[in-house]
Design a protein around this motif. Structure first.
Motif, PDB file in Angstrom:
ATOM      1  N   PHE A  76       0.820  -1.212   0.000  1.00  0.00           N
ATOM      2  CA  PHE A  76       0.000   0.000   0.000  1.00  0.00           C
ATOM      3  C   PHE A  76       0.855   1.263   0.000  1.00  0.00           C
ATOM      4  O   PHE A  76       1.821   1.384   0.753  1.00  0.00           O
ATOM      5  CB  PHE A  76      -0.879   0.036   1.256  1.00  0.00           C
ATOM      6  CG  PHE A  76      -1.948  -1.023   1.308  1.00  0.00           C
ATOM      7  CD1 PHE A  76      -3.263  -0.721   1.006  1.00  0.00           C
ATOM      8  CD2 PHE A  76      -1.638  -2.329   1.680  1.00  0.00           C
ATOM      9  CE1 PHE A  76      -4.257  -1.688   1.062  1.00  0.00           C
ATOM     10  CE2 PHE A  76      -2.618  -3.303   1.745  1.00  0.00           C
ATOM     11  CZ  PHE A  76      -3.926  -2.978   1.432  1.00  0.00           C
ATOM     12  N   ASN A  77       0.437   2.230  -0.828  1.00  0.00           N
ATOM     13  CA  ASN A  77       0.944   3.593  -0.729  1.00  0.00           C
ATOM     14  C   ASN A  77      -0.055   4.490  -0.020  1.00  0.00           C
ATOM     15  O   ASN A  77       0.310   5.535   0.526  1.00  0.00           O
ATOM     16  CB  ASN A  77       1.221   4.169  -2.125  1.00  0.00           C
ATOM     17  CG  ASN A  77       2.366   3.463  -2.813  1.00  0.00           C
ATOM     18  OD1 ASN A  77       3.493   3.496  -2.362  1.00  0.00           O
ATOM     19  ND2 ASN A  77       2.064   2.793  -3.917  1.00  0.00           N
ATOM     20  N   SER A  78      -1.323   4.087  -0.051  1.00  0.00           N
ATOM     21  CA  SER A  78      -2.373   4.918   0.527  1.00  0.00           C
ATOM     22  C   SER A  78      -3.568   4.046   0.889  1.00  0.00           C
ATOM     23  O   SER A  78      -3.776   2.978   0.312  1.00  0.00           O
ATOM     24  CB  SER A  78      -2.802   6.004  -0.469  1.00  0.00           C
ATOM     25  OG  SER A  78      -3.791   6.843   0.075  1.00  0.00           O
ATOM     26  N   LEU A  79      -4.344   4.535   1.858  1.00  0.00           N
ATOM     27  CA  LEU A  79      -5.509   3.805   2.330  1.00  0.00           C
ATOM     28  C   LEU A  79      -6.580   4.823   2.696  1.00  0.00           C
ATOM     29  O   LEU A  79      -6.284   5.866   3.282  1.00  0.00           O
ATOM     30  CB  LEU A  79      -5.118   2.980   3.560  1.00  0.00           C
ATOM     31  CG  LEU A  79      -5.942   1.768   3.983  1.00  0.00           C
ATOM     32  CD1 LEU A  79      -6.029   0.742   2.868  1.00  0.00           C
ATOM     33  CD2 LEU A  79      -5.299   1.125   5.216  1.00  0.00           C
ATOM     34  N   SER A  80      -7.826   4.537   2.325  1.00  0.00           N
ATOM     35  CA  SER A  80      -8.932   5.431   2.676  1.00  0.00           C
ATOM     36  C   SER A  80     -10.150   4.579   3.025  1.00  0.00           C
ATOM     37  O   SER A  80     -10.376   3.533   2.420  1.00  0.00           O
ATOM     38  CB  SER A  80      -9.257   6.365   1.502  1.00  0.00           C
ATOM     39  OG  SER A  80     -10.237   7.321   1.863  1.00  0.00           O
ATOM     40  N   TRP A  81     -10.912   5.038   4.019  1.00  0.00           N
ATOM     41  CA  TRP A  81     -12.083   4.295   4.481  1.00  0.00           C
ATOM     42  C   TRP A  81     -13.308   5.171   4.293  1.00  0.00           C
ATOM     43  O   TRP A  81     -13.390   6.258   4.858  1.00  0.00           O
ATOM     44  CB  TRP A  81     -11.918   3.913   5.952  1.00  0.00           C
ATOM     45  CG  TRP A  81     -12.805   2.804   6.440  1.00  0.00           C
ATOM     46  CD1 TRP A  81     -14.087   2.554   6.073  1.00  0.00           C
ATOM     47  CD2 TRP A  81     -12.460   1.785   7.397  1.00  0.00           C
ATOM     48  NE1 TRP A  81     -14.579   1.453   6.724  1.00  0.00           N
ATOM     49  CE2 TRP A  81     -13.605   0.956   7.547  1.00  0.00           C
ATOM     50  CE3 TRP A  81     -11.313   1.495   8.141  1.00  0.00           C
ATOM     51  CZ2 TRP A  81     -13.628  -0.130   8.425  1.00  0.00           C
ATOM     52  CZ3 TRP A  81     -11.335   0.413   9.003  1.00  0.00           C
ATOM     53  CH2 TRP A  81     -12.477  -0.393   9.144  1.00  0.00           C
TER      54      TRP A  81
END
Length: 258
Positions: A76-81
């Motif tokens: 992962f480079n980025s994560l959003s919920w």
């Protein structure tokens, strides 16, 4: 000072976006570190872990509620919920990951938790960029929309109303705005829902108007700093944004009023 809770790993992080599970946090194995997960395991596997930030439990370590492996071990480079479907099919919303190889993946965290990780919860994966996906961000008001950006200089909007078949579109008809650069971050305006900002490693910050489908303004640091690594809007004032430059020569954080 002592941390309230901790977990020994390098990860992209996102808080649960729904009231159903306010103590849940998602951790995605970071692409910036090959060193691994819990217990100091330095293996090459990449996981999406759901952990509990429960202050009522003794000790500093956060409990792993469930864990699933990513496709092809992508990190992962980025994560959003996001809160899409929180009142219906997705009680915990959905999680989006910006991964290596240009891949954006969507997960149903309720399936992961209810199956204790036996169900991968994967809703969809799509190669949306050439190279790394540097940032994914769900819209703060419209949970069916999310923005992505990547190493290919592209900014994309995804309509995830049907998460199994997301519909991509561009914020503008001019696709050359960040041409030749790497877009490092995107951010939705907190007050004006059709306004989006993006910033690049060439030091350019761009503000997009999705209604008019065009770039409304772009600017660079007066001191010619490069690597504008992050951008975020003032949540109270829709014309103000904060940009961060991790230029090794002269790092800086600047508030701009447009």
């Amino acid at each position: 000072s002592q941390p309230l809770k901790q977990c020994p790993r390098t990860a992209s992080v996102a808080w649960c976006a729904t009231e159903a599970a306010p103590t849940l946090m998602a951790l995605g194995s970071s692409a910036s570190s090959a060193a691994g997960g819990f217990g100091g395991d330095g293996g090459s596997e990449s996981t999406l872990d759901l952990v509990s930030f429960d202050l009522s439990k003794p000790g500093q370590n956060m409990d792993v509620v469930a864990s699933v492996k990513t496709e092809s071990g992508r990190r992962f480079n980025s994560l959003s919920w996001g809160a899409l479907g929180a009142d219906g099919p997705f009680p915990y919303g959905i999680i989006a990951g910006g991964l290596q190889d240009g891949v954006v993946s969507l997960w149903d965290p309720s399936k992961i938790i209810n199956s204790h990780g036996a169900d991968s919860g994967l809703l969809h994966s799509v190669a949306l960029h050439q190279g790394a996906v540097n940032c994914v961000e769900f819209h703060p008001v419209k949970p069916n929309l999310m923005a992505t950006c990547g190493a290919d200089g592209e900014v994309n909007i995804l309509n995830v109303e049907n998460p199994a078949s997301p519909q991509p579109f561009k914020p503008s008809e001019n696709t050359k705005t960040h041409h030749g650069s790497e877009v490092l971050s995107v951010a939705w305006n907190r007050k004006v829902p059709h306004i989006l900002a993006s910033c690049s490693n060439k030091g350019t910050t761009v503000v997009w108007d999705l209604k008019q489908k065009k770039e409304v303004i772009s600017f660079q640091d007066p001191a010619n700093r490069l690597r504008c690594s992050d951008v975020t809007w003032n949540p109270e004032k829709p014309t103000q944004l904060l940009v961060a430059y991790d230029d090794d020569r002269q790092p800086s954080m600047q508030m701009w009023d447009l």
